[in-house]
Design a protein around this motif. Sequence first.
Motif, PDB file in Angstrom:
ATOM      1  N   LYS A 195     -16.355 -64.626 -20.465  1.00 23.96           N
ATOM      2  CA  LYS A 195     -15.062 -64.699 -19.837  1.00 23.96           C
ATOM      3  C   LYS A 195     -15.455 -63.475 -18.677  1.00 23.96           C
ATOM      4  O   LYS A 195     -16.015 -62.574 -19.054  1.00 23.96           O
ATOM      5  CB  LYS A 195     -13.914 -64.310 -20.398  1.00 23.96           C
ATOM      6  CG  LYS A 195     -13.506 -65.232 -21.631  1.00 23.96           C
ATOM      7  CD  LYS A 195     -13.044 -66.632 -20.902  1.00 23.96           C
ATOM      8  CE  LYS A 195     -12.619 -67.524 -21.944  1.00 23.96           C
ATOM      9  NZ  LYS A 195     -12.500 -69.121 -21.586  1.00 23.96           N
ATOM     10  N   ILE A 196     -15.272 -63.853 -17.537  1.00 27.20           N
ATOM     11  CA  ILE A 196     -15.199 -63.088 -16.144  1.00 27.20           C
ATOM     12  C   ILE A 196     -14.085 -62.570 -15.894  1.00 27.20           C
ATOM     13  O   ILE A 196     -12.904 -63.204 -15.547  1.00 27.20           O
ATOM     14  CB  ILE A 196     -15.782 -63.770 -14.844  1.00 27.20           C
ATOM     15  CG1 ILE A 196     -17.172 -64.479 -15.570  1.00 27.20           C
ATOM     16  CG2 ILE A 196     -15.927 -63.033 -13.870  1.00 27.20           C
ATOM     17  CD1 ILE A 196     -17.661 -65.616 -14.431  1.00 27.20           C
ATOM     18  N   ASN A 217     -11.903 -66.484  -6.648  1.00 30.63           N
ATOM     19  CA  ASN A 217     -13.376 -66.374  -6.644  1.00 30.63           C
ATOM     20  C   ASN A 217     -13.920 -66.913  -8.080  1.00 30.63           C
ATOM     21  O   ASN A 217     -15.166 -66.528  -8.197  1.00 30.63           O
ATOM     22  CB  ASN A 217     -13.717 -65.079  -6.168  1.00 30.63           C
ATOM     23  CG  ASN A 217     -13.440 -64.683  -4.641  1.00 30.63           C
ATOM     24  OD1 ASN A 217     -13.139 -65.698  -4.125  1.00 30.63           O
ATOM     25  ND2 ASN A 217     -13.625 -63.788  -4.290  1.00 30.63           N
ATOM     26  N   GLY A 218     -13.079 -67.169  -8.996  1.00 33.35           N
ATOM     27  CA  GLY A 218     -13.778 -67.890 -10.180  1.00 33.35           C
ATOM     28  C   GLY A 218     -13.605 -66.939 -11.345  1.00 33.35           C
ATOM     29  O   GLY A 218     -13.841 -67.415 -12.544  1.00 33.35           O
ATOM     30  N   ALA A 219     -12.748 -65.762 -11.377  1.00 33.38           N
ATOM     31  CA  ALA A 219     -12.503 -64.922 -12.501  1.00 33.38           C
ATOM     32  C   ALA A 219     -11.695 -65.747 -13.616  1.00 33.38           C
ATOM     33  O   ALA A 219     -10.861 -66.700 -13.248  1.00 33.38           O
ATOM     34  CB  ALA A 219     -11.966 -63.645 -12.206  1.00 33.38           C
ATOM     35  N   ASP A 220     -12.036 -65.459 -14.897  1.00 38.16           N
ATOM     36  CA  ASP A 220     -11.032 -66.179 -16.132  1.00 38.16           C
ATOM     37  C   ASP A 220     -10.060 -65.157 -16.377  1.00 38.16           C
ATOM     38  O   ASP A 220      -9.037 -65.508 -16.890  1.00 38.16           O
ATOM     39  CB  ASP A 220     -11.956 -66.170 -17.227  1.00 38.16           C
ATOM     40  CG  ASP A 220     -13.101 -67.046 -16.913  1.00 38.16           C
ATOM     41  OD1 ASP A 220     -12.858 -68.306 -16.696  1.00 38.16           O
ATOM     42  OD2 ASP A 220     -14.403 -66.723 -16.993  1.00 38.16           O
ATOM     43  N   PRO A 272     -16.574 -60.731  -8.989  1.00 41.18           N
ATOM     44  CA  PRO A 272     -16.307 -61.852  -9.819  1.00 41.18           C
ATOM     45  C   PRO A 272     -16.915 -63.161  -9.274  1.00 41.18           C
ATOM     46  O   PRO A 272     -17.492 -64.186 -10.161  1.00 41.18           O
ATOM     47  CB  PRO A 272     -14.789 -62.192  -9.870  1.00 41.18           C
ATOM     48  CG  PRO A 272     -14.290 -61.322  -8.667  1.00 41.18           C
ATOM     49  CD  PRO A 272     -15.217 -60.318  -8.408  1.00 41.18           C
ATOM     50  N   GLU A 273     -17.035 -63.337  -7.823  1.00 46.90           N
ATOM     51  CA  GLU A 273     -18.021 -64.739  -7.195  1.00 46.90           C
ATOM     52  C   GLU A 273     -19.403 -64.529  -7.736  1.00 46.90           C
ATOM     53  O   GLU A 273     -19.817 -65.564  -7.799  1.00 46.90           O
ATOM     54  CB  GLU A 273     -17.467 -64.546  -5.786  1.00 46.90           C
ATOM     55  CG  GLU A 273     -18.561 -63.407  -5.044  1.00 46.90           C
ATOM     56  CD  GLU A 273     -17.931 -62.167  -5.121  1.00 46.90           C
ATOM     57  OE1 GLU A 273     -18.782 -61.179  -4.505  1.00 46.90           O
ATOM     58  OE2 GLU A 273     -16.808 -61.745  -5.522  1.00 46.90           O
ATOM     59  N   ALA A 278     -19.440 -65.751 -11.363  1.00 50.36           N
ATOM     60  CA  ALA A 278     -19.049 -67.326 -11.333  1.00 50.36           C
ATOM     61  C   ALA A 278     -20.275 -68.057 -11.091  1.00 50.36           C
ATOM     62  O   ALA A 278     -20.311 -69.171 -11.629  1.00 50.36           O
ATOM     63  CB  ALA A 278     -17.796 -67.434 -10.411  1.00 50.36           C
ATOM     64  N   LYS A 311     -22.115 -70.641 -13.442  1.00 47.66           N
ATOM     65  CA  LYS A 311     -22.095 -72.065 -12.921  1.00 47.66           C
ATOM     66  C   LYS A 311     -23.646 -72.526 -13.074  1.00 47.66           C
ATOM     67  O   LYS A 311     -24.085 -73.648 -13.536  1.00 47.66           O
ATOM     68  CB  LYS A 311     -21.596 -72.265 -11.699  1.00 47.66           C
ATOM     69  CG  LYS A 311     -21.625 -73.706 -11.031  1.00 47.66           C
ATOM     70  CD  LYS A 311     -20.781 -73.763  -9.770  1.00 47.66           C
ATOM     71  CE  LYS A 311     -20.872 -75.124  -9.398  1.00 47.66           C
ATOM     72  NZ  LYS A 311     -20.385 -75.244  -7.893  1.00 47.66           N
TER      73      LYS A 311
END
Length: 247
Positions: A3-4, A28-31, A233-234, A237, A241
């Motif tokens: 998890k981010i 920006n894709g953080a959890d 976080p980007e 992420a 990916k």
Amino acid sequence: MTKIFAHRGASGHYPENTMIAFEKGIENGADGIELDVQLTKDGHIVVIHDERLDRTTSLKGFVKDTRYDVLKTADAAAGHQQTVGDVRVPLLEDVLSWAEKKDFLINIELKNSVIRYEGMEEKVLETVKRFKIEERTILSAFNHESLALCGRLAPHIERAVLTSDVLYQADQYVKSIPAAGYHPKLHSPAVTDEVLQQMRNSSIKVRPYTVNRPDDMEHLMKMRADGIFTDFPERAAAIAKKLNRTN
């Protein structure tokens, strides 16, 4: 899957611990997001990292000596004024009111290892319960007595041991509080592949801080760390990916 957590929000590009940093972190894709809380002179829970206001706001002095009606006038852009304009120090309830309508994890760090804020635990727990997000909340602190108190007051809310030190028999120590998470400082002997495996064997979640280098992000993801705290976080992420595509 690792998890981010956006550390103080997307603080690598936006003023830390502000609403725009939290919003951008999730965009920006953080959890999840990580934030810090302290108490004002009149007992309001504000989201700010330092005990003093000087570094991140336009005011000076200690948070504990400042009333909220004064603190809320501060500019918290901290050098980002040209890109974000005028931003404020949020209340914890401001952040949770926004988070309530979303679906991500929230790590609340109790900043009470330097100044012992009386009643902080009760106030924070009451706010978390009011917004009905207990199952998405993690409480962390360097003050492990405070974590133990949170465990007595709200055993159903996850707790995590923050440390920059090497703990002897860390898995047993974490369980003695009791806590379910271990948040060690990156680039210390507290974060080794052996420690990660030991904690996994004890069902303790390991989430190192602050992970900003891509190589470290990728290594921890490959080692199946439960989470990482990052100012970017980007970056994390994008690496997650890429790894998902190759697996």
